[in-house]
Scaffold this motif. Structure first.
Motif, PDB file in Angstrom:
ATOM      1  N   ILE A  63      41.260  49.268  27.031  1.00  0.00           N
ATOM      2  CA  ILE A  63      42.150  47.331  26.864  1.00  0.00           C
ATOM      3  C   ILE A  63      40.999  47.222  28.897  1.00  0.00           C
ATOM      4  N   PRO A  64      41.083  46.989  28.552  1.00  0.00           N
ATOM      5  CA  PRO A  64      40.172  45.711  29.500  1.00  0.00           C
ATOM      6  C   PRO A  64      41.703  45.436  31.068  1.00  0.00           C
ATOM      7  N   ALA A  65      41.684  46.819  31.515  1.00  0.00           N
ATOM      8  CA  ALA A  65      42.745  46.683  32.002  1.00  0.00           C
ATOM      9  C   ALA A  65      41.747  46.664  33.849  1.00  0.00           C
ATOM     10  N   THR A  66      41.154  47.107  33.857  1.00  0.00           N
ATOM     11  CA  THR A  66      40.759  47.256  35.416  1.00  0.00           C
ATOM     12  C   THR A  66      40.474  46.114  35.736  1.00  0.00           C
ATOM     13  N   ILE A  67      39.106  45.586  35.166  1.00  0.00           N
ATOM     14  CA  ILE A  67      39.470  44.342  35.544  1.00  0.00           C
ATOM     15  C   ILE A  67      39.426  43.318  35.135  1.00  0.00           C
ATOM     16  N   GLY A  68      40.958  43.352  34.733  1.00  0.00           N
ATOM     17  CA  GLY A  68      41.799  42.127  33.662  1.00  0.00           C
ATOM     18  C   GLY A  68      41.867  41.080  34.778  1.00  0.00           C
ATOM     19  N   PRO A  69      42.319  41.537  36.356  1.00  0.00           N
ATOM     20  CA  PRO A  69      42.967  40.996  36.776  1.00  0.00           C
ATOM     21  C   PRO A  69      42.148  40.140  37.858  1.00  0.00           C
ATOM     22  N   TYR A  70      40.785  40.537  37.511  1.00  0.00           N
ATOM     23  CA  TYR A  70      39.732  39.400  38.280  1.00  0.00           C
ATOM     24  C   TYR A  70      39.121  38.469  37.000  1.00  0.00           C
ATOM     25  N   VAL A  71      39.755  38.522  35.603  1.00  0.00           N
ATOM     26  CA  VAL A  71      39.244  38.015  34.859  1.00  0.00           C
ATOM     27  C   VAL A  71      39.929  37.118  34.114  1.00  0.00           C
ATOM     28  N   LEU A  72      40.855  37.372  34.491  1.00  0.00           N
ATOM     29  CA  LEU A  72      42.183  36.109  34.267  1.00  0.00           C
ATOM     30  C   LEU A  72      41.761  35.552  35.699  1.00  0.00           C
ATOM     31  N   ALA A  73      41.836  35.779  36.744  1.00  0.00           N
ATOM     32  CA  ALA A  73      41.778  35.023  37.500  1.00  0.00           C
ATOM     33  C   ALA A  73      40.667  34.009  37.560  1.00  0.00           C
ATOM     34  N   ARG A  74      39.890  34.155  37.208  1.00  0.00           N
ATOM     35  CA  ARG A  74      38.638  33.605  36.676  1.00  0.00           C
ATOM     36  C   ARG A  74      38.458  32.568  35.665  1.00  0.00           C
ATOM     37  N   MET A  75      39.019  32.963  34.638  1.00  0.00           N
ATOM     38  CA  MET A  75      39.495  32.342  33.208  1.00  0.00           C
ATOM     39  C   MET A  75      40.990  31.617  33.160  1.00  0.00           C
ATOM     40  N   GLY A  76      41.729  32.069  33.734  1.00  0.00           N
ATOM     41  CA  GLY A  76      42.880  31.745  32.807  1.00  0.00           C
ATOM     42  C   GLY A  76      43.157  32.409  31.546  1.00  0.00           C
ATOM     43  N   GLY A  77      44.551  31.859  31.857  1.00  0.00           N
ATOM     44  CA  GLY A  77      45.210  33.780  30.631  1.00  0.00           C
ATOM     45  C   GLY A  77      45.132  32.858  29.208  1.00  0.00           C
ATOM     46  N   GLY A  78      45.088  31.159  29.118  1.00  0.00           N
ATOM     47  CA  GLY A  78      44.078  30.732  28.239  1.00  0.00           C
ATOM     48  C   GLY A  78      43.456  31.325  27.901  1.00  0.00           C
ATOM     49  N   THR A 127      49.790  43.665  41.103  1.00  0.00           N
ATOM     50  CA  THR A 127      48.530  43.594  39.380  1.00  0.00           C
ATOM     51  C   THR A 127      47.784  44.702  39.338  1.00  0.00           C
ATOM     52  N   VAL A 128      47.164  45.050  40.830  1.00  0.00           N
ATOM     53  CA  VAL A 128      45.559  45.853  40.161  1.00  0.00           C
ATOM     54  C   VAL A 128      46.209  47.291  39.767  1.00  0.00           C
ATOM     55  N   ASP A 129      48.075  47.411  40.431  1.00  0.00           N
ATOM     56  CA  ASP A 129      48.444  48.409  40.392  1.00  0.00           C
ATOM     57  C   ASP A 129      48.474  48.662  38.860  1.00  0.00           C
ATOM     58  N   ALA A 133      40.101  55.059  37.842  1.00  0.00           N
ATOM     59  CA  ALA A 133      39.998  53.173  38.171  1.00  0.00           C
ATOM     60  C   ALA A 133      40.520  52.524  39.675  1.00  0.00           C
ATOM     61  N   ARG A 134      41.343  53.148  40.370  1.00  0.00           N
ATOM     62  CA  ARG A 134      41.037  52.660  41.376  1.00  0.00           C
ATOM     63  C   ARG A 134      39.870  52.168  42.495  1.00  0.00           C
ATOM     64  N   LYS A 135      39.193  53.244  41.895  1.00  0.00           N
ATOM     65  CA  LYS A 135      37.738  53.657  42.875  1.00  0.00           C
ATOM     66  C   LYS A 135      36.875  52.519  42.389  1.00  0.00           C
ATOM     67  N   LEU A 136      37.200  51.591  40.738  1.00  0.00           N
ATOM     68  CA  LEU A 136      36.559  50.392  40.497  1.00  0.00           C
ATOM     69  C   LEU A 136      37.175  49.536  40.968  1.00  0.00           C
ATOM     70  N   ALA A 137      38.425  49.142  40.456  1.00  0.00           N
ATOM     71  CA  ALA A 137      39.859  48.130  40.944  1.00  0.00           C
ATOM     72  C   ALA A 137      38.940  48.064  42.710  1.00  0.00           C
ATOM     73  N   ASP A 138      39.086  48.598  43.561  1.00  0.00           N
ATOM     74  CA  ASP A 138      38.590  49.298  44.443  1.00  0.00           C
ATOM     75  C   ASP A 138      36.956  48.220  44.593  1.00  0.00           C
ATOM     76  N   MET A 139      36.216  48.712  43.814  1.00  0.00           N
ATOM     77  CA  MET A 139      34.762  48.238  44.528  1.00  0.00           C
ATOM     78  C   MET A 139      35.003  46.283  44.323  1.00  0.00           C
ATOM     79  N   LEU A 140      35.562  46.399  42.905  1.00  0.00           N
ATOM     80  CA  LEU A 140      35.638  44.882  43.109  1.00  0.00           C
ATOM     81  C   LEU A 140      36.443  44.389  43.413  1.00  0.00           C
ATOM     82  N   GLY A 141      37.730  44.360  44.396  1.00  0.00           N
ATOM     83  CA  GLY A 141      38.431  43.997  45.456  1.00  0.00           C
ATOM     84  C   GLY A 141      37.523  43.888  46.722  1.00  0.00           C
ATOM     85  N   ALA A 142      36.448  44.381  47.179  1.00  0.00           N
ATOM     86  CA  ALA A 142      35.653  44.322  47.821  1.00  0.00           C
ATOM     87  C   ALA A 142      34.909  43.549  48.085  1.00  0.00           C
ATOM     88  N   ILE A 143      33.762  42.958  46.761  1.00  0.00           N
ATOM     89  CA  ILE A 143      33.116  41.986  46.565  1.00  0.00           C
ATOM     90  C   ILE A 143      33.983  41.059  46.693  1.00  0.00           C
TER      91      ILE A 143
END
Length: 261
Positions: A142-157, A226-228, A85-95
């Motif tokens: 659950i869409p956990a590891t991608i969650g911080p980036y999806v929420l940042a893009r969409m907003g909570g609602g 939030t990533v952790d 999961a950390r590898k996926l999070a790090d990849m998304l963070g790098a991009i």
């Protein structure tokens, strides 16, 4: 060189990074995740590259997690799951933090981690027929590891409207949710992407990088905390019996025990 990606660069400074597992619908394997991280570092360090187009070969943009990777997670320890999961999070963070504009070209289906990839791009073009979905809850995940980036893009609602039901949605809905910037016909897709890339070539590269960094800072980019937390949530969810039941049912092509009707 890469085995799951292709990276080409034009003399004018436009790089094109393609997911290159069309036979697997460009699902994110462990190798592809690592190569995307490496590619992001290479692109970020190359001053000749001024803008990146993220695209994919075949009919699908990205089908989410690779089936082999998922099977391996079923048998892995909690520590091993956390590392993946950390590898996926790090990849998304790098991009996400890449000091160059990133334009996504979405020509087909985009699920799970593919939605995460779209959400770390600066501008996203998609054809009307492209189908999106956060389908993890169907598998007991659950869409956990991608969650911080999806929420940042969409907003909570907006995220709450698609985060839980696993229902697919088309490009126009993805645009309303903030994932997609523009919906264009298949014949106009490349022209739209190339026109967007061209615009950045008329701008000062360092100013573009600093403007992007400011947008991330002021726009509520995911924090390390939030990533952790997302990684911890995914590891905990893998321990729940629903995850075992859901993934086993998926591979057996049978309904999971909680499915009604």
């Amino acid at each position: 060189m890469f085995e799951t990606l292709t990276l080409t660069t034009e003399a004018r400074g436009v790089a094109r990074l393609e997911l290159a597992r069309p036979e697997k619908h460009n699902a994110l394997s462990g190798q592809m995740i690592e190569e995307l991280t490496q590619a992001a570092a290479r692109i970020d360090a190359d001053p000749a590259i001024r803008v990146l187009i993220l695209a994919a070969q075949g009919r699908s943009f990205c089908a989410g997690g690779d089936l082999g990777w998922m099977q391996a997670q079923m048998e892995a320890t909690a520590q091993a799951r956390a590392r993946e999961a950390r590898k996926l999070a790090d990849m998304l963070g790098a991009i996400n933090r890449l000091g160059k504009p990133v334009i996504a070209r979405i020509q087909g289906n985009t699920f799970g981690g593919g939605v995460g990839l779209a959400c770390v791009c600066d501008k996203v073009f998609a054809v009307p027929q492209a189908t999106f979905g956060l389908t993890e809850t169907k598998l007991g995940l659950i869409p956990a590891t991608i969650g911080p980036y999806v929420l940042a893009r969409m907003g909570g609602g907006a995220a709450r409207s698609v985060f839980m039901s696993s229902r697919p949605f088309y490009a126009e809905t993805a645009k309303r949710l903030g994932v997609v910037s523009e919906v264009v016909g298949p014949q106009a897709l490349d022209d739209a992407v190339n026109s967007e890339a061209e615009a950045y070539l008329h701008c000062a590269p360092a100013a573009v990088a600093e403007a992007k960094a400011m947008a991330l800072q002021l726009g509520g980019a995911p924090t390390q905390e939030t990533v952790d937390a997302s990684i911890a949530a995914l590891v905990q969810r893998w321990e729940h019996p629903e995850a075992t039941q859901g993934i086993a049912a998926f591979f057996a092509k049978t309904p999971p025990p909680w499915r009604a009707g």
